[in-house]
Design a protein around this motif. Sequence first.
Motif, short mmCIF file in Angstrom:
data_model
loop_
_atom_site.label_atom_id
_atom_site.label_comp_id
_atom_site.label_asym_id
_atom_site.label_seq_id
_atom_site.Cartn_x
_atom_site.Cartn_y
_atom_site.Cartn_z
N MET A 1 0.83 -1.20 0.00
CA MET A 1 0.00 0.00 0.00
C MET A 1 0.86 1.25 0.00
SD MET A 1 -3.16 -0.41 -0.38
CE MET A 1 -3.25 1.37 -0.28
N SER A 2 2.01 1.22 0.68
CA SER A 2 2.88 2.40 0.70
C SER A 2 3.38 2.73 -0.70
CB SER A 2 4.05 2.19 1.66
OG SER A 2 4.87 1.12 1.23
N VAL B 1 -2.06 2.09 4.84
CA VAL B 1 -0.66 1.66 4.95
C VAL B 1 -0.42 0.94 6.28
CG1 VAL B 1 1.73 2.48 5.17
CG2 VAL B 1 0.26 3.38 3.36
N LEU B 2 -0.93 1.49 7.36
CA LEU B 2 -0.74 0.85 8.66
C LEU B 2 -1.48 -0.48 8.74
CD1 LEU B 2 -0.86 3.93 11.07
CD2 LEU B 2 1.13 2.56 10.44
N ARG B 3 -2.70 -0.53 8.22
CA ARG B 3 -3.44 -1.80 8.24
C ARG B 3 -2.74 -2.84 7.36
NH1 ARG B 3 -8.53 -1.55 10.60
NH2 ARG B 3 -9.18 -3.47 9.54
N ASP B 4 -2.12 -2.42 6.30
CA ASP B 4 -1.37 -3.33 5.44
C ASP B 4 -0.15 -3.89 6.17
OD1 ASP B 4 -1.05 -4.63 2.94
OD2 ASP B 4 0.46 -3.18 2.33
N ASN B 5 0.25 -3.22 7.26
CA ASN B 5 1.40 -3.64 8.05
C ASN B 5 1.01 -4.15 9.43
OD1 ASN B 5 4.20 -2.87 6.66
ND2 ASN B 5 2.68 -1.36 6.05
N LYS B 6 -0.20 -4.73 9.51
CA LYS B 6 -0.66 -5.45 10.71
C LYS B 6 -1.00 -4.55 11.89
CE LYS B 6 0.38 -9.13 8.34
NZ LYS B 6 -0.66 -9.78 7.52
N TRP B 7 -1.30 -3.28 11.66
CA TRP B 7 -1.78 -2.41 12.72
C TRP B 7 -3.31 -2.39 12.68
CZ3 TRP B 7 0.68 0.67 16.42
CH2 TRP B 7 2.08 0.70 16.36
N ALA C 1 7.45 11.51 17.66
CA ALA C 1 8.25 10.30 17.53
C ALA C 1 8.81 10.16 16.12
CB ALA C 1 7.43 9.08 17.89
N ALA C 2 8.06 10.62 15.14
CA ALA C 2 8.52 10.53 13.76
C ALA C 2 7.81 11.56 12.91
CB ALA C 2 8.26 9.13 13.20
N PHE C 3 8.57 12.15 11.99
CA PHE C 3 7.99 12.98 10.93
C PHE C 3 8.18 12.21 9.64
CE2 PHE C 3 8.34 15.87 7.37
CZ PHE C 3 7.20 16.66 7.52
N CYS C 4 7.11 11.96 8.92
CA CYS C 4 7.17 11.13 7.72
C CYS C 4 6.88 11.98 6.48
CB CYS C 4 6.18 9.98 7.81
SG CYS C 4 6.52 8.85 9.18
N LEU D 1 6.54 6.17 6.64
CA LEU D 1 5.58 5.75 7.67
C LEU D 1 5.62 4.24 7.84
CD1 LEU D 1 3.05 6.23 9.52
CD2 LEU D 1 1.68 5.89 7.46
N GLU D 2 5.65 3.51 6.74
CA GLU D 2 5.68 2.05 6.81
C GLU D 2 6.92 1.58 7.59
OE1 GLU D 2 4.84 -1.38 3.63
OE2 GLU D 2 6.61 -0.18 3.15
N GLY D 3 8.08 2.19 7.31
CA GLY D 3 9.30 1.81 8.00
C GLY D 3 9.22 2.06 9.50
#
Length: 292
Positions: free
Chosen positions: A110-111, A187-193, A267-270, A276-278
């Motif tokens: 997705m990313s 993207v987050l759901r694609d990565n198990k969130w 915590a992070a700027f994307c 974001l995926e990383g």
Amino acid sequence: MSEFLTPKQVARAIQVSESSVKRWCDKGTISTHYTAGGHRRILLSVLIDFLRSSKYELIRPEVLGLPATTGQTVRVIDRAASQITDALLNGDEEQCRQIVFDLYLAEHSMSSICDLVFVKAFETIGDRWKCGDAEIYQERLACEITVRVFHELRMLLPPPPPEAPIAIGGTVEGDLYSLATTMVELVLRDNKWNAVSLGSNLPFKTLAAAIKQQRPRLIWLSVSHLKDEANFIRGYTELYDEFGLDVAFVVGGRALNEKIRHQIKYAAFCDNMQHLEGFGQTLLNATEKSTK
């Protein structure tokens, strides 16, 4: 599209016997739900996940409510950006849907779909508008079409695991641009969130209430437009000071210029969805280790 499918529908869609599908269900090859009467039901997202990792192909996608040629065209992501651009400018929602579903079935993340296809497409549309080669309504319609297609694509993503950490987010008050936060959710759901977009135009007070009630591991804020920079910095700082030790704050968006970023903590700027995926994968791994 129907979220739950019968073995007969699945068999017709991928051109195998219904008994084969039932056998896969009973063996656990395909995760299956059972009705009160004991009938097998398969989530559309589970079937798509199975197809992405198996030798079977989607022969009759129309049985599942998908565009008739979905999965029958090999989509190269480098060419997809120009194809999506043309389809969006022409208001061709069906073509957009087919291209996106084909990319996902071809195992593109997705990313990558967001960054390498849609971000590029909207950059091109924006450039054409500046040059007088596109109208404002075409850009607005393109956003509407993309959000609708993404909401349908969400049904194709496998459900997050029961133990998946929660992520919530959206846009701040005064920011009505919903496309980016929709992308983040996918993207987050694609990565198990277990990620859920709360929508757009959210006051900091309601974001605080959402954190207290949902208890997320991650909160994202997509900031494409700010009515008042000082008010944003003040509201954001209060939110971070209250929850920043327990929740990972992830921010991004064209309105967060360097001056603003120097005045807030996160915590992070994307810069993009692949960043974001990383970060999401790193945080997920850290969360899993801490619970073992």
